[in-house]
Write a protein that holds these residues in place. Structure first.
Motif, PDB file in Angstrom:
ATOM      1  N   LEU A   1       0.828  -1.208   0.000  1.00 36.45           N
ATOM      2  CA  LEU A   1       0.000   0.000   0.000  1.00 36.45           C
ATOM      3  C   LEU A   1       0.862   1.257   0.000  1.00 36.45           C
ATOM      4  CD1 LEU A   1      -2.685  -0.883   2.717  1.00 36.45           C
ATOM      5  CD2 LEU A   1      -2.872  -1.150   0.239  1.00 36.45           C
ATOM      6  N   THR A   2       0.388   2.270  -0.711  1.00 31.81           N
ATOM      7  CA  THR A   2       1.046   3.574  -0.686  1.00 31.81           C
ATOM      8  C   THR A   2       0.660   4.289   0.603  1.00 31.81           C
ATOM      9  OG1 THR A   2      -0.797   4.731  -1.738  1.00 31.81           O
ATOM     10  CG2 THR A   2       0.856   3.736  -3.221  1.00 31.81           C
ATOM     11  N   GLY A   3       1.314   5.380   0.888  1.00 31.63           N
ATOM     12  CA  GLY A   3       0.992   6.151   2.077  1.00 31.63           C
ATOM     13  C   GLY A   3      -0.451   6.617   2.085  1.00 31.63           C
ATOM     14  N   LYS A   4      -0.926   7.093   0.953  1.00 30.34           N
ATOM     15  CA  LYS A   4      -2.311   7.559   0.846  1.00 30.34           C
ATOM     16  C   LYS A   4      -3.280   6.390   1.061  1.00 30.34           C
ATOM     17  CE  LYS A   4      -5.498   9.983  -2.202  1.00 30.34           C
ATOM     18  NZ  LYS A   4      -5.692  10.674  -3.478  1.00 30.34           N
ATOM     19  N   GLN A   5      -2.977   5.246   0.463  1.00 31.54           N
ATOM     20  CA  GLN A   5      -3.830   4.070   0.634  1.00 31.54           C
ATOM     21  C   GLN A   5      -3.863   3.625   2.097  1.00 31.54           C
ATOM     22  OE1 GLN A   5      -1.884   1.562  -2.315  1.00 31.54           O
ATOM     23  NE2 GLN A   5      -3.785   1.471  -3.510  1.00 31.54           N
TER      24      GLN A   5
ATOM     25  N   ILE B   1     -10.300   1.818  -2.638  1.00 24.30           N
ATOM     26  CA  ILE B   1      -8.989   2.265  -2.170  1.00 24.30           C
ATOM     27  C   ILE B   1      -7.864   1.583  -2.943  1.00 24.30           C
ATOM     28  CG2 ILE B   1      -7.425   2.248  -0.162  1.00 24.30           C
ATOM     29  CD1 ILE B   1      -9.975   2.447   1.599  1.00 24.30           C
ATOM     30  N   LEU B   2      -8.070   0.342  -3.333  1.00 24.97           N
ATOM     31  CA  LEU B   2      -7.017  -0.469  -3.942  1.00 24.97           C
ATOM     32  C   LEU B   2      -7.037  -0.404  -5.463  1.00 24.97           C
ATOM     33  CD1 LEU B   2      -7.576  -3.627  -1.698  1.00 24.97           C
ATOM     34  CD2 LEU B   2      -5.900  -1.802  -1.357  1.00 24.97           C
ATOM     35  N   THR B   3      -5.888  -0.684  -6.051  1.00 18.80           N
ATOM     36  CA  THR B   3      -5.815  -0.817  -7.499  1.00 18.80           C
ATOM     37  C   THR B   3      -6.397  -2.186  -7.868  1.00 18.80           C
ATOM     38  OG1 THR B   3      -3.650  -1.886  -7.477  1.00 18.80           O
ATOM     39  CG2 THR B   3      -3.676   0.541  -7.586  1.00 18.80           C
ATOM     40  N   GLY B   4      -6.614  -2.424  -9.145  1.00 21.96           N
ATOM     41  CA  GLY B   4      -7.156  -3.707  -9.601  1.00 21.96           C
ATOM     42  C   GLY B   4      -6.340  -4.905  -9.133  1.00 21.96           C
TER      43      GLY B   4
ATOM     44  N   LYS C   1      -3.554   5.528   4.738  1.00 24.67           N
ATOM     45  CA  LYS C   1      -4.409   6.457   5.487  1.00 24.67           C
ATOM     46  C   LYS C   1      -5.884   6.163   5.249  1.00 24.67           C
ATOM     47  CE  LYS C   1      -1.054  10.192   5.545  1.00 24.67           C
ATOM     48  NZ  LYS C   1      -0.665  11.488   4.997  1.00 24.67           N
ATOM     49  N   LEU C   2      -6.249   5.960   3.975  1.00 27.23           N
ATOM     50  CA  LEU C   2      -7.647   5.672   3.645  1.00 27.23           C
ATOM     51  C   LEU C   2      -8.087   4.329   4.226  1.00 27.23           C
ATOM     52  CD1 LEU C   2      -7.665   6.843  -0.092  1.00 27.23           C
ATOM     53  CD2 LEU C   2      -8.772   7.980   1.850  1.00 27.23           C
ATOM     54  N   ALA C   3      -7.221   3.331   4.119  1.00 30.80           N
ATOM     55  CA  ALA C   3      -7.547   2.001   4.640  1.00 30.80           C
ATOM     56  C   ALA C   3      -7.700   2.050   6.157  1.00 30.80           C
ATOM     57  CB  ALA C   3      -6.477   0.991   4.237  1.00 30.80           C
TER      58      ALA C   3
END
Length: 128
Positions: free
Chosen positions: A51-55, A101-104, A57-59
């Protein structure tokens, strides 16, 4: 349609046994807080899905929201079958919202991760 079938499969195979994080909240680890449980799950997801930093936070926001709802349900006065139905619906919503939140490819890996986690938890429940 495939995604809906996957989600329904997850619910059918996984809802009868609560996940280990929920068990931490209500029995095995009484000092576990929602934050502890979410941090543990987020760490696993970050490692598994990169996960990226943004992901992250959202997760974390979504996982916290769902764990709080789950804890409320588990501690409610509802009968067990009603709790199970409510938790099933909650799990479906969680999976759907994680898709945003996630990519495919991450989402596909997430689904596989959930299935594996369910298998492990079902074995633990059967052994107890």
């Amino acid at each position: 349609m495939k995604k809906l079938i996957l989600i329904l499969t997850l619910v059918l195979f996984g809802t009868s046994s609560m996940n280990i994080n929920a068990q931490d909240l209500i029995q095995g680890n009484p000092s576990a807080t929602v934050t502890d449980v979410v941090d543990k799950e987020l760490k696993s997801l970050t490692q598994e899905l990169a996960l990226t930093g943004k992901q992250q936070k959202l997760a974390k926001i979504k996982l916290t929201e769902f764990k709080m709802r789950e804890k409320e349900l588990l501690n409610s006065d509802m009968i067990i079958s009603e709790k199970s139905e409510q938790i099933s619906a909650l799990e479906i919503n969680k999976v759907k919202e994680m898709r945003d939140i996630l990519t495919g490819p991450q989402y596909d890996t997430y689904i596989k991760w959930i299935k594996e986690k369910r298998k492990i938890n079902q074995k633990k429940v059967q052994n107890n």
